[in-house]
Design a protein around this motif. Sequence first.
Motif, PDB file in Angstrom:
ATOM      1  N   ALA A 122      -5.021   5.173   0.151  1.00  0.00           N
ATOM      2  CA  ALA A 122      -6.263   4.850  -0.544  1.00  0.00           C
ATOM      3  C   ALA A 122      -7.018   3.783   0.242  1.00  0.00           C
ATOM      4  N   TYR A 123      -8.289   4.074   0.549  1.00  0.00           N
ATOM      5  CA  TYR A 123      -9.095   3.137   1.334  1.00  0.00           C
ATOM      6  C   TYR A 123      -9.743   2.088   0.428  1.00  0.00           C
ATOM      7  N   TYR A 124     -10.425   2.551  -0.615  1.00  0.00           N
ATOM      8  CA  TYR A 124     -11.019   1.627  -1.576  1.00  0.00           C
ATOM      9  C   TYR A 124     -11.208   2.356  -2.911  1.00  0.00           C
TER      10      TYR A 124
ATOM     11  N   PRO B 273      -4.198  13.256  -1.188  1.00  0.00           N
ATOM     12  CA  PRO B 273      -5.255  12.288  -1.488  1.00  0.00           C
ATOM     13  C   PRO B 273      -5.493  12.100  -2.990  1.00  0.00           C
ATOM     14  N   GLY B 274      -4.590  11.399  -3.618  1.00  0.00           N
ATOM     15  CA  GLY B 274      -4.730  11.122  -5.037  1.00  0.00           C
ATOM     16  C   GLY B 274      -3.473  10.470  -5.590  1.00  0.00           C
TER      17      GLY B 274
ATOM     18  N   THR C  62     -11.819  11.422   1.719  1.00  0.00           N
ATOM     19  CA  THR C  62     -11.520  12.437   0.716  1.00  0.00           C
ATOM     20  C   THR C  62     -11.406  11.766  -0.644  1.00  0.00           C
ATOM     21  N   SER C  63     -12.164  12.245  -1.606  1.00  0.00           N
ATOM     22  CA  SER C  63     -12.128  11.668  -2.946  1.00  0.00           C
ATOM     23  C   SER C  63     -10.935  12.203  -3.714  1.00  0.00           C
TER      24      SER C  63
ATOM     25  N   LEU D 208       0.848  -1.197   0.000  1.00  0.00           N
ATOM     26  CA  LEU D 208       0.000   0.000   0.000  1.00  0.00           C
ATOM     27  C   LEU D 208       0.879   1.241   0.000  1.00  0.00           C
ATOM     28  N   ASN D 209       0.720   2.065  -1.022  1.00  0.00           N
ATOM     29  CA  ASN D 209       1.484   3.300  -1.109  1.00  0.00           C
ATOM     30  C   ASN D 209       0.901   4.366  -0.183  1.00  0.00           C
TER      31      ASN D 209
END
Length: 206
Positions: free
Chosen positions: A113-115, A56-57, A84-85, A50-51
């Motif tokens: 990133a969660y999902y 948030p992106g 956060t999207s 997982l990075n």
Amino acid sequence: MLKCTSVCGKLFILFIFAFVSFYIPTGKADARLTSYTSKVSVWDVKASGLNIRSGPGSVYPVIAQVSNGTDIVNNCPSTNCGLTSGGDFEWNRVYYPDGNIGYYANAASGWAAYYNTVGPTVFNYRDAHVAKTSRATSMYTSDCSNLSGMIRHFPEQNYYLQSFDPELKASPCNPNAWRLQDPQGDSDAQGYFYSGFVNGWNLKAE
């Protein structure tokens, strides 16, 4: 009048008995932590890698990478942080472990990133419910800003502690202060399970 006094006295005694019976705990629960206290999530990484990014992106630089089984803590001091999207993912700001620091700290914090929001949903990390000791550690009554007021010591590895909350949580003011209880040990003076804050750096969430 005498008859009324006798009846009233008996009713009063029954009322007191019912009141006391209702408020005295009948089982072992918690004597130190409270469920209404603010808290943040502790997550167990399920992705193979997982990075952790600076924002948030996926366009933001990778600042660290954590592997499957790593524990990360939500970085949300206000406890009002939502997802956060960013791109095709929903993101959380997290603390991640950095061996050069030796504890969860602001110096090791980024976005994970969660999902994904495109295609079949895959979660990169999940809630945990128990934690086991990875080295000797202790339980404390105070969390901010440092752990203090030791109440129990756990000298061995692989000793399991149970989350006090439905999912494993930490203190928003101290990501190292995980909220746990000890159902395996003896009870405190009030007959409750011992509960308090344990240093998450010395634990493995599951």
